[in-house]
Scaffold this motif. Structure first.
Motif, mmCIF file in Angstrom:
data_model
loop_
_atom_site.group_PDB
_atom_site.id
_atom_site.type_symbol
_atom_site.label_atom_id
_atom_site.label_comp_id
_atom_site.label_asym_id
_atom_site.label_seq_id
_atom_site.Cartn_x
_atom_site.Cartn_y
_atom_site.Cartn_z
ATOM 1 N N ILE A 67 0.865 -1.179 0.000
ATOM 2 C CA ILE A 67 0.000 0.000 0.000
ATOM 3 C C ILE A 67 0.896 1.221 0.000
ATOM 4 N N LEU A 68 0.751 2.047 -1.018
ATOM 5 C CA LEU A 68 1.533 3.274 -1.124
ATOM 6 C C LEU A 68 0.651 4.468 -0.806
ATOM 7 N N PHE A 69 1.030 5.208 0.216
ATOM 8 C CA PHE A 69 0.390 6.485 0.492
ATOM 9 C C PHE A 69 1.204 7.537 -0.252
ATOM 10 N N ASN A 70 0.641 7.990 -1.359
ATOM 11 C CA ASN A 70 1.291 8.950 -2.240
ATOM 12 C C ASN A 70 1.136 10.372 -1.693
ATOM 13 N N GLN A 71 2.001 11.256 -2.115
ATOM 14 C CA GLN A 71 1.992 12.666 -1.710
ATOM 15 C C GLN A 71 2.242 12.809 -0.203
ATOM 16 N N ALA A 72 2.963 11.850 0.357
ATOM 17 C CA ALA A 72 3.234 11.855 1.795
ATOM 18 C C ALA A 72 4.188 12.971 2.201
ATOM 19 N N GLU A 73 4.899 13.528 1.247
ATOM 20 C CA GLU A 73 5.806 14.639 1.570
ATOM 21 C C GLU A 73 5.017 15.878 1.999
ATOM 22 N N ARG A 74 3.728 15.904 1.733
ATOM 23 C CA ARG A 74 2.881 17.040 2.102
ATOM 24 C C ARG A 74 2.268 16.897 3.494
ATOM 25 N N ALA A 75 2.431 15.725 4.097
ATOM 26 C CA ALA A 75 1.827 15.456 5.407
ATOM 27 C C ALA A 75 2.865 15.588 6.512
ATOM 28 N N ASP A 76 2.387 15.914 7.685
ATOM 29 C CA ASP A 76 3.230 15.972 8.872
ATOM 30 C C ASP A 76 3.778 14.573 9.154
ATOM 31 N N ARG A 77 5.050 14.481 9.468
ATOM 32 C CA ARG A 77 5.711 13.200 9.718
ATOM 33 C C ARG A 77 5.023 12.399 10.833
ATOM 34 N N SER A 78 4.438 13.091 11.811
ATOM 35 C CA SER A 78 3.765 12.393 12.910
ATOM 36 C C SER A 78 2.561 11.596 12.406
ATOM 37 N N LYS A 79 1.920 12.050 11.347
ATOM 38 C CA LYS A 79 0.778 11.323 10.780
ATOM 39 C C LYS A 79 1.240 10.000 10.161
ATOM 40 N N ILE A 80 2.389 10.021 9.522
ATOM 41 C CA ILE A 80 2.969 8.793 8.971
ATOM 42 C C ILE A 80 3.250 7.815 10.110
ATOM 43 N N GLU A 81 3.878 8.308 11.177
ATOM 44 C CA GLU A 81 4.209 7.456 12.325
ATOM 45 C C GLU A 81 2.948 6.874 12.960
ATOM 46 N N ASN A 82 1.893 7.680 13.089
ATOM 47 C CA ASN A 82 0.645 7.203 13.692
ATOM 48 C C ASN A 82 0.030 6.066 12.887
ATOM 49 N N ILE A 83 -0.048 6.207 11.568
ATOM 50 C CA ILE A 83 -0.630 5.153 10.717
ATOM 51 C C ILE A 83 0.254 3.906 10.770
ATOM 52 N N ARG A 84 1.546 4.108 10.716
ATOM 53 C CA ARG A 84 2.477 2.988 10.775
ATOM 54 C C ARG A 84 2.306 2.192 12.071
ATOM 55 N N ARG A 85 2.148 2.900 13.178
ATOM 56 C CA ARG A 85 1.952 2.249 14.485
ATOM 57 C C ARG A 85 0.611 1.519 14.560
ATOM 58 N N LEU A 86 -0.438 2.113 13.975
ATOM 59 C CA LEU A 86 -1.763 1.491 14.015
ATOM 60 C C LEU A 86 -1.832 0.190 13.222
ATOM 61 N N PHE A 87 -0.981 0.052 12.195
ATOM 62 C CA PHE A 87 -1.046 -1.107 11.306
ATOM 63 C C PHE A 87 0.328 -1.771 11.162
ATOM 64 N N PRO A 88 0.808 -2.379 12.245
ATOM 65 C CA PRO A 88 2.157 -2.968 12.211
ATOM 66 C C PRO A 88 2.286 -4.158 11.266
ATOM 67 N N ASP A 89 1.175 -4.782 10.886
ATOM 68 C CA ASP A 89 1.233 -5.979 10.046
ATOM 69 C C ASP A 89 0.988 -5.705 8.560
ATOM 70 N N LEU A 90 0.834 -4.444 8.181
ATOM 71 C CA LEU A 90 0.593 -4.116 6.768
ATOM 72 C C LEU A 90 1.862 -3.605 6.096
ATOM 73 N N PRO A 91 2.063 -3.978 4.822
ATOM 74 C CA PRO A 91 3.210 -3.454 4.061
ATOM 75 C C PRO A 91 2.897 -2.037 3.569
ATOM 76 N N LEU A 92 3.252 -1.043 4.367
ATOM 77 C CA LEU A 92 2.922 0.350 4.071
ATOM 78 C C LEU A 92 4.145 1.104 3.563
ATOM 79 N N PHE A 93 3.924 1.886 2.522
ATOM 80 C CA PHE A 93 4.962 2.737 1.950
ATOM 81 C C PHE A 93 4.426 4.159 1.905
ATOM 82 N N PHE A 94 5.251 5.118 2.230
ATOM 83 C CA PHE A 94 4.875 6.526 2.194
ATOM 84 C C PHE A 94 5.882 7.224 1.297
#
Length: 189
Positions: free
Chosen positions: A148-175
């Protein structure tokens, strides 16, 4: 090889970065050169349309990689699928879902196809959690190797990336950013 399982804009309306374009069975007799990118679809009235699934499956014999667009969001940033989509062929070996990560604080109804009835909800981490876990959400019909690629992640606050990453430790997430060709964060379980 690039194509679709539904409909896509014609190459004159969107650059698919392909070297050759085919609209008929000539694609099967074409001898592709190493590194060459080929597009194949049927001509439709308004958009390029999916060739028969049998054609797409047969193309596996001719190309190392088939990149098939399975469902768009009609120009919107996010999507809840309908019961008929995405159209993912049985022979799929990997699935990449792409969703925008640049719409925090905006109205979900204006930026998520299929969410028009949710008029007052603003997009936040809870929204992304909803879209990742909903049966009609981002992960619907993913097959094979998944990402799963979250595109345009450079426009989001880094803490939002960390929060989603923490909520879904078992998903292959890319930002990252497709436009800038940048990978900001990846989390592979």
């Amino acid at each position: 090889m690039s194509s679709t399982t539904t409909k896509v804009l014609y190459p004159v309306d969107r650059d698919y970065h392909c070297d050759r374009y085919f609209w008929d069975k000539d694609v099967f007799s074409y001898q592709c050169k190493k590194g060459e990118r080929v597009f194949y679809a049927k001509r439709g009235l308004i958009k390029a349309e999916a060739p028969p699934t049998e054609d797409l499956e047969r193309l596996k014999e001719h190309y190392d990689v088939l990149l098939l667009e399975a469902d768009g969001a009609r120009g919107m940033d996010l999507k809840l699928h309908s019961e008929r989509d995405p159209v993912v062929p049985e022979f799929t070996t990997a699935t990449l879902a792409i969703a925008s990560f640049s719409v925090f604080g905006k109205r979900l109804s204006e930026h998520c196809f299929g969410c028009e009835s949710l008029t007052d909800r603003l997009i936040d981490e809870e929204t992304y959690s909803f879209l990742l876990t909903h049966p009609e959400g981002i992960q619907k019909r993913m097959k094979g190797t998944r990402a799963i690629l979250f595109n345009q992640a450079e426009r989001a606050d880094r803490s939002k990336i960390e929060n989603i990453r923490r909520l879904f430790p078992d998903l292959p997430l890319f930002f990252g950013s497709l436009e800038e060709n940048v990978l900001i964060e990846r989390k592979i379980p």
